[in-house]
Write an enzyme that holds these catalytic residues in place. Structure first.
Site, PDB file in Angstrom:
ATOM      1  N   ASP A 125       0.822  -1.203   0.000  1.00  0.00           N
ATOM      2  CA  ASP A 125       0.000   0.000   0.000  1.00  0.00           C
ATOM      3  C   ASP A 125       0.862   1.262   0.000  1.00  0.00           C
ATOM      4  O   ASP A 125       1.925   1.306   0.616  1.00  0.00           O
ATOM      5  CB  ASP A 125      -0.902  -0.014   1.241  1.00  0.00           C
ATOM      6  CG  ASP A 125      -1.838   1.169   1.304  1.00  0.00           C
ATOM      7  OD1 ASP A 125      -2.702   1.287   0.437  1.00  0.00           O
ATOM      8  OD2 ASP A 125      -1.690   1.987   2.232  1.00  0.00           O
ATOM      9  N   GLU A 135       1.048  -0.549  -5.147  1.00  0.00           N
ATOM     10  CA  GLU A 135       0.084   0.519  -5.391  1.00  0.00           C
ATOM     11  C   GLU A 135       0.913   1.809  -5.450  1.00  0.00           C
ATOM     12  O   GLU A 135       1.203   2.417  -4.428  1.00  0.00           O
ATOM     13  CB  GLU A 135      -0.955   0.614  -4.272  1.00  0.00           C
ATOM     14  CG  GLU A 135      -2.016   1.648  -4.578  1.00  0.00           C
ATOM     15  CD  GLU A 135      -2.521   2.396  -3.342  1.00  0.00           C
ATOM     16  OE1 GLU A 135      -3.564   3.064  -3.442  1.00  0.00           O
ATOM     17  OE2 GLU A 135      -1.866   2.327  -2.299  1.00  0.00           O
TER      18      GLU A 135
END
Length: 760
Positions: free
Chosen positions: A438, A491
Site C-alpha cells: 500500500d 500501489e
C-alpha cells in the site's frame, strides 16, 4: 543475615532490582558460582518467606531476606549447579512453587543478534517476540528447544520473550501470570544489540502479556509486542502467547505448482475483499441464537468465500489488511501489530485454515501490506522505547501531516529488518501468494502530501527517499529468492520509472503495479454523459501509450467507492438500464485491455450504494433480476478471459495488441486486436460507448478470412437488448481505416463485441 551472606551482597545492585531500574538483573538474580557452592538470589515482591527446594532430593533451604521489598538470598552448597525451585510464602499464608527464570539467560545466540543488528536476519520473527520452548539443563549449560508444546523429562517448559528497545532504562514482561507487576520479570539486556530477553518457565500458550518499558525514573510505557503473533480483540490490545508453527498444511501441491507459473503468462482476475463486511452475521435475527459477534470466523468464511469466488471464476482474492489494527474504520490500513493476524475473525490457526482451504480449492490469496506508515497509538510502535525508534525524530521526516501517522526510518537496519522479515513472514508462515504494498508513492517521495517547509531534502537536494528505495530493492531481491512463485504488487500512483523492472536494472523489483492512471482516466470517462464522451476520447486511449512501461494490473478498487465517491453503479450516467449497460461496457473493456484485473467486492453485481465497512454487502440486491444478470455477466467475463490466451499471454509485449481504430471520437467507438503468443489466437474487439445501435458498421481488419462473434455484452442473458452477429463475417477486400480488408457488423449500444479470427 549471617556475615558470609552479607559480605556477598551487592547492595547497590539490590537497590536497582528493588526499584526496577536494572537492565542486567541476571548479574544478581539466579545462581552464581562462589567458593563452596552457589549464591542464589531472587526478588519476590511481597513475599514473607522464600526457600530453595532441590528438585531431585526435595531438600529445602530457607533463604534470608536482604530487603523488605522481597529480595532473598541463600547459599546452595553444591559443587555442580543442580535444578531447584523457589517455595514462596506470602503474608496471607498462600504459597506457591516458582521456577527461577534467571537460570536461563543465554538462550538467544550472538549470531542471531548480530544478524539483526546488521539488518539481515530475515527470519528474526522466530527469535524476537514470544516463543514457547523447552529448556534442558540450567545455568550456562541450558539448551533450548524452540517452539514446542511441552518439555520432556528433566526439561523446563515456558515462553521466551525478546524485544528490541535499545534506549530503555529497563524492560519487563508483564501479564496475567505475574499480576502485571513489572518488578517480577525484569528482562536482561543482551550485549549492545538493544535486545532485552527473558525465559519465563510455566508461561504457556494463551498467556496475555505486554512489555513494561521504563524510560526514566518517572516514565513507564506499556507496549504490545512488535513481533507478537496474536492479540486480544479490540478495544483490548495486549499480546497473547501463540504458537504459529503447528498447523498441518495440506496445500503442498498448490505451493509446488505456484513455483512453476510465470505471472506474465497467467490470467489473473482478482476479487478484492474486506473480510469484515463481505458478509456479516445477522445477530438481530431471533433464529440466530449462537450469534455472539457480527463477524464470521476465518473457518466459516473460507467455504463461503471460496464457493462464491469459484462461481464468479476469479483466480485470486486480495484481502484488505488482516494484520491487527485497532480501528474498524481504517479498514486495516493503520496497523499496530504487523506479525499478528487480526483477532476479529479468529486465531492464527483459524486464518491458516482459511488460507489452506482457499489453496485446496484452487484460489490464490494476496494480502494487503502497509510498510509506508503506522499509527500513533500509545501501545504500538510510536516512541516505542521512549525515543523515536521505528520512526524519524524530525516530524518533517517522520510524520504524514494529512494521515496523522508516522513514517518508518528506512535508514535504520533493525527497522528495515522488521519490515522485510514481515513480508516474508506472511508468505512463509501463512502461505500468502502475494503481497500488495500500500501507498508506495508515499515511501518514494520525501515531500509526498507535504507543503514547502514540511519536508527535508535528501543528500543531493532532491525529493527522492533514497533509503526507502534501497529498502524496496533489497526486499524484492530477498523476497523472490526466498519465496519463489509469490508476487510483489505495488500501489504506486505516480509515474515513478521502473517500478516493475529488476533491481539489477535499477528497478524496484515489483511483479505488478496498479495502473492508477488508467483507473482515474477511465472512471472519469465512464462518468461522462455519452453525449459528451467524444470530447474525452483521449481518456479512453491514452493508457496504451504507456501500457508497456510497466507490468500493470487494471484496478477498480475500494478507493473508488468510498468517501462520497459513490458506487460504480452510481457513477454511471443514464437511467437504470443505461447504468447496467455502462457497467457491462466498462467491465468488458477492462477485461479486453492489456493488464491483469482487479474488481472490488459488490461491484460485480452493481451495488447501488457506496461501500460501508460497518455493514454487510447488500446481498439482497444480488437477488434482483437485473443485478443478478450483471453478476452472471461478470462471471462469464472472467471465464471468457481465462479461456482465451490472447487476452493475457502477451500483456507486456507490444505484439499482443494492435489498434485498428482509436480515433473515432465522433462515434465513441474503438476497435483493436489482441493476440496470443505467435498469434495462435487472434481476437477482434469492438467497444461502443454510446447508447446508439449501428446496424451496418464497417470495421477495418488486418487479415482476410472469417470473424466469428464469440462474446457480446449486449446479450439478453446479461440484461442487454440482444443485438449482435449470430453469423460469421467474411472479410472483404474493401479497404477501411488503413486496412486492406473490412467487415460490416452490427454494433450493439453501450456494448463490447469480441470476434475470433478464423484464418482463411
Amino acid at each position: 543475615m549471617n556475615k558470609k551472606l552479607y559480605d556477598l551482597m551487592d547492595w547497590a545492585g539490590i537497590e536497582g532490582i528493588v526499584y526496577s531500574e536494572e537492565d542486567h538483573p541476571e548479574r544478581l538474580l539466579g545462581a552464581h558460582k562462589i567458593r563452596g557452592g552457589f549464591l542464589v538470589q531472587t526478588f519476590q515482591p511481597d513475599a514473607k518467606q522464600v526457600s530453595l527446594k532441590l528438585k531431585k532430593s526435595g531438600k529445602t533451604i530457607v533463604m534470608e531476606q536482604a530487603d523488605d521489598a522481597g529480595f532473598f538470598a541463600g547459599i546452595l552448597q553444591e559443587k555442580k549447579l543442580i535444578p531447584y525451585v523457589f517455595e514462596v510464602v506470602y503474608e496471607n499464608g498462600d504459597s506457591v512453587e516458582v521456577e527461577d527464570p534467571y537460570l536461563y539467560t543465554e538462550l538467544l545466540g550472538s549470531n542471531e543478534l548480530n544478524r539483526f543488528s546488521n539488518g539481515i536476519h530475515y527470519s528474526v520473527y522466530d527469535y524476537l517476540g514470544a516463543h514457547t520452548m523447552a529448556v534442558y539443563g540450567c545455568g550456562s549449560q541450558a539448551e533450548p528447544e524452540w517452539d514446542v508444546r511441552s518439555a520432556g523429562k528433566n526439561g523446563v517448559y515456558g515462553t521466551h520473550f525478546a524485544v528490541w528497545a535499545p534506549n530503555a532504562m529497563r524492560v519487563s514482561v508483564v501479564g496475567d501470570f505475574n499480576h502485571w507487576d513489572g518488578r517480577i520479570h525484569q528482562m536482561s539486556r543482551l550485549g549492545d544489540s538493544g535486545v532485552f530477553a527473558l525465559f519465563i518457565p510455566g508461561v504457556d500458550q494463551g498467556a496475555v502479556y505486554k512489555y513494561e518499558i521504563k524510560v526514566n525514573y518517572k516514565t513507564l510505557l506499556l507496549k504490545t509486542d512488535p513481533y507478537g503473533t496474536c492479540c486480544e480483540q479490540r478495544p483490548a490490545n495486549a499480546s497473547i502467547v501463540c504458537n504459529t508453527t503447528d498447523f498441518k498444511w495440506k496445500d503442498d501441491k498448490w505451493l509446488e505448482d505456484r513455483k512453476l507459473k510465470k505471472i506474465d503468462k497467467e490470467p489473473v482476475s482478482i476479487y478484492e475483499v474486506h473480510l469484515g463486511s463481505w458478509m456479516k452475521k445477522d445477530c438481530s435475527s431471533p433464529e440466530n441464537v449462537t450469534c455472539d459477534q457480527e463477524f464470521y470466523n476465518y473457518r466459516e468464511l473460507a467455504p463461503l468465500l471460496a464457493d462464491y469466488v469459484k462461481k464468479m471464476h476469479y483466480t485470486h482474492v486480495e484481502l484488505m489488511p488482516v494484520m491487527e489494527h485497532p480501528l474498524d474504520e481504517s479498514w486495516g490500513y493503520q496497523v499496530t501489530d504487523y506479525y499478528a493476524v487480526t483477532s476479529r475473525y479468529g486465531s492464527p490457526e483459524d486464518f491458516m485454515y482459511f488460507m489452506d482451504y482457499m489453496h485446496r480449492h484452487g484460489i490464490g490469496v494476496i494480502l494487503d501490506w502497509v510498510p509506508a506508515h503506522f499509527p500513533k497509538d500509545e501501545n504500538g510502535l510510536a516512541r516505542f522505547d521512549g525515543t523515536c525508534l521505528y520512526e524519524h525524530m524530525d516530524p518533517r521526516q517522520g510524520e504524514h501531516p494529512h494521515w496523522g501517522t508516522l513514517i518508518y526510518n528506512y535508514g535504520r537496519p533493525q527497522v528495515v529488518n522488521f519490515l522485510i522479515a514481515n513480508a516474508l513472514f506472511w508468505v512463509k508462515r501463512y502461505h500468502a501468494d502475494g503481497i500488495r504494498m500500500d501507498a508506495v508513492a508515499s515511501m518514494l517521495y520525501l515531500d509526498y502530501g507535504k507543503k514547502d517547509g514540511e519536508w527535508v531534502a535528501n543528500m543531493y537536494g532532491s525529493n527522492e527517499n533514497l533509503e526507502a528505495i534501497e529498502m524496496l530493492k533489497n526486499l524484492s531481491e530477498i523476497f523472490h529468492k526466498e519465496c519463489p512463485g509469490a508476487w510483489l504488487i505495488a500501489e504506486e500512483s505516480t509515474a515513478w520509472p521502473k517500478v516493475t523492472a529488476n533491481p539489477a536494472d535499477d528497478g524496484l523489483g515489483f511483479d505488478l503495479k496498479w495502473n492508477m492512471g488508467w483507473m482515474n482516466d477511465f472512471i472519469s470517462y465512464m462518468q461522462t454523459d455519452p453525449l459528451f464522451r467524444k470530447g474525452r476520447h483521449g481518456m479512453l486511449t491514452f493508457s496504451m501509450i504507456y501500457a508497456y512501461s510497466e507490468s500493470f494490473i487494471l484496478v477498480l478498487s475500494h478507493d473508488e467507492v468510498v468517501h462520497l465517491k459513490g458506487s460504480m453503479y452510481a457513477k454511471m450516467p443514464g437511467d437504470e438500464d443505461q447504468k447496467f449497460a455502462n457497467l457491462r461496457a466498462a467491465y468488458g473493456f477492462m477485461m479486453m485491455h492489456p493488464g491483469k484485473k482487479l474488481l472490488f467486492m459488490g461491484q460485480e453485481f452493481g451495488q447501488t450504494t457506496e461501500w460501508n465497512e460497518k455493514e454487510s454487502l447488500p446481498w439482497n440486491e444480488a437477488e434482483d433480476t437485473e443485478h443478478q444478470k450483471l453478476q452472471h455477466y461478470v462471471a462469464e467475463l472472467n471465464a471468457f478471459y481465462q479461456a482465451h490466451p490472447a487476452l493475457y499471454e502477451m500483456d507486456n509485449k507490444e505484439d499482443g495488441f494492435e489498434w485498428l481504430s482509436s480515433m473515432d471520437a465522433d462515434h465513441s467507438i474503438i476497435t483493436f486486436m489482441r493476440y496470443s503468443e505467435e498469434k495462435q489466437e487472434s481476437l477482434l474487439v469492438i467497444c461502443n460507448f454510446t447508447p446508439v445501435l449501428y446496424e451496418n458498421f464497417k470495421v477495418g481488419v488486418p487479415h482476410a478470412g472469417k470473424y466469428k462473434e464469440i462474446f457480446n455484452s449486449d446479450a439478453e442473458v446479461f440484461g442487454g437488448s440482444g443485438h449482435g452477429n449470430p453469423r460469421q463475417k467474411c472479410a472483404k477486400a474493401v479497404s477501411w481505416d488503413g486496412r486492406e480488408y473490412s467487415i460490416s457488423i452490427e454494433v450493439p449500444p453501450l456494448g463490447i463485441s469480441v470476434f475470433k479470427y478464423i484464418e482463411k
